[in-house]
Design a protein around this motif. Structure first.
Motif, PDB file in Angstrom:
ATOM      1  N   VAL A  17       0.862  -1.180   0.000  1.00  0.00           N
ATOM      2  CA  VAL A  17       0.000   0.000   0.000  1.00  0.00           C
ATOM      3  C   VAL A  17       0.898   1.230   0.000  1.00  0.00           C
ATOM      4  CG1 VAL A  17      -1.831   1.242   1.206  1.00  0.00           C
ATOM      5  CG2 VAL A  17      -1.784  -1.252   1.257  1.00  0.00           C
ATOM      6  N   TYR A  18       0.877   1.939  -1.099  1.00  0.00           N
ATOM      7  CA  TYR A  18       1.778   3.083  -1.243  1.00  0.00           C
ATOM      8  C   TYR A  18       1.140   4.343  -0.658  1.00  0.00           C
ATOM      9  CZ  TYR A  18       4.055  -0.183  -4.343  1.00  0.00           C
ATOM     10  OH  TYR A  18       4.658  -1.308  -4.852  1.00  0.00           O
TER      11      TYR A  18
ATOM     12  N   LEU B 267      -0.884   3.354   6.145  1.00  0.00           N
ATOM     13  CA  LEU B 267      -1.960   2.458   5.714  1.00  0.00           C
ATOM     14  C   LEU B 267      -1.372   1.083   5.404  1.00  0.00           C
ATOM     15  CD1 LEU B 267      -4.949   2.113   5.018  1.00  0.00           C
ATOM     16  CD2 LEU B 267      -4.424   2.861   2.685  1.00  0.00           C
ATOM     17  N   GLU B 268      -1.931   0.058   6.065  1.00  0.00           N
ATOM     18  CA  GLU B 268      -1.441  -1.304   5.888  1.00  0.00           C
ATOM     19  C   GLU B 268      -2.610  -2.233   5.566  1.00  0.00           C
ATOM     20  OE1 GLU B 268       0.408  -2.302   9.596  1.00  0.00           O
ATOM     21  OE2 GLU B 268       1.607  -0.461   9.668  1.00  0.00           O
ATOM     22  N   GLU B 269      -2.289  -3.468   5.174  1.00  0.00           N
ATOM     23  CA  GLU B 269      -3.313  -4.476   4.949  1.00  0.00           C
ATOM     24  C   GLU B 269      -2.978  -5.750   5.715  1.00  0.00           C
ATOM     25  OE1 GLU B 269      -5.219  -3.419   0.570  1.00  0.00           O
ATOM     26  OE2 GLU B 269      -3.934  -5.191   0.782  1.00  0.00           O
TER      27      GLU B 269
END
Length: 310
Positions: free
Chosen positions: A38-39, A43-45
């Motif tokens: 996630v660029y 913010l992460e997944e």
């Protein structure tokens, strides 16, 4: 804070993510696919697959809270047997899977907020209901009861858990308001059925505001009526929306026509007489930004759709 969120592609989830990121918090989007790069800063997944009972708890280490908003859309559509099963499974099984995973962590997140619905109370016949009232009858009332009960593993593990009994969330980007706006703008809006049935609602700004408020108050647990303090009849909502748009709203949708086309979905949504009050939020000191339907609709329709909560 570091907050993990399910249902980030949903109506409330999208806006909540943007609200938290805008204030410098870190957000972990819980997704049903392998995490992608996630660029975007903070913010992460993290992967979770509730149908398979899998949650990547490693990615949740260090999280200050988890907000669980995932659930299949209710409609508008006929509730076939398969559709009913999907609605129930996506809420009850998903919540149970997540709650068990969090309960099994060595150091679980110290806060869990899980979605539920004001339909917990069923049709109240114009009677005001608060969190002290028992569950009502109906398909959605049963689901909401089981939905909340599915978080029991997290509660038993000592994780402070609150159930967000969400009302109809008003927002231009989706949901009920977006579906009726074209009709009202064309002068084709009007009452549904008698128009006397109460609608319990909340503006998006307050829906996100309540979640943010509760994230900082882990001492508030149990059911939380996530609704504005002034529910309105369908007739009053019709008048308010037509007034803000400066359009006539003289047509009426007969209840029999809705029942014939949408069955129980119509009975438990548009025709539901539900008059809720956010008693516990008011007692806790939450101050609603948009407490009345007039202020809410004026604010929502005055802002561009692209802005958070527009």
């Amino acid at each position: 804070m570091k907050v993990a969120i399910t249902g980030t592609s949903g109506l409330v989830g999208r806006v909540l993510v943007e609200s938290l990121l805008a204030d410098g918090h870190t957000v972990v989007r819980m997704v049903r696919h392998a995490p992608r790069p996630v660029y975007r800063s903070r913010l992460e997944e993290a992967e979770w697959r509730p149908e398979q009972g899998r949650v990547d708890t490693v990615a949740l280490h260090g999280a200050d809270a988890v907000v669980h908003l995932a659930g299949a859309p209710l409609g508008p559509s006929l509730w076939t047997r398969q559709r009913r099963a999907l609605i129930r499974r996506s809420r009850v099984r998903g919540t149970r899977t997540l709650a068990k995973a969090l309960a099994g962590m060595d150091t679980p997140p110290p806060r869990l907020l899980t979605a539920s619905g004001m339909q917990y109370y069923g049709d109240t016949g114009g009677r005001v209901v608060t969190e002290a009232d028992p569950p009502g009858a109906g398909f959605l009332a049963d689901i909401c009861r089981d939905w909340e009960g599915a978080a029991a593993p997290a509660v038993a593990a000592g994780i402070p858990t609150a159930h967000l009994r969400l009302a109809v969330v008003l927002d231009r980007s989706g949901g009920y308001l977006r579906s009726v706006l074209p009709l009202y703008r064309a002068g084709l809006g009007g009452r549904i059925g008698s128009g006397a049935q109460y609608m319990t609602w909340i503006a998006m700004r307050d829906a996100v505001g309540v979640i943010r408020f509760l994230l900082e108050r882990p001492g508030i647990t149990g059911p939380i009526n996530t609704c504005a303090p002034e529910p309105v009849s369908n007739a009053a909502f019709t008048e308010a929306l037509a007034g803000v748009l400066d359009r006539p709203a003289i047509l009426r949708v007969p209840a029999t026509a809705l029942r014939a086309t949408l069955g129980d979905y119509a009975e438990e949504t548009a025709l539901l007489d539900l008059r809720g009050r956010p008693e516990r939020l008011l007692q806790a000191g939450y101050s609603f930004t948009l407490p009345t339907i007039d202020s809410a609709l004026s604010d929502i329709l005055a802002r561009p759709v692209s802005s958070p909560g527009a």
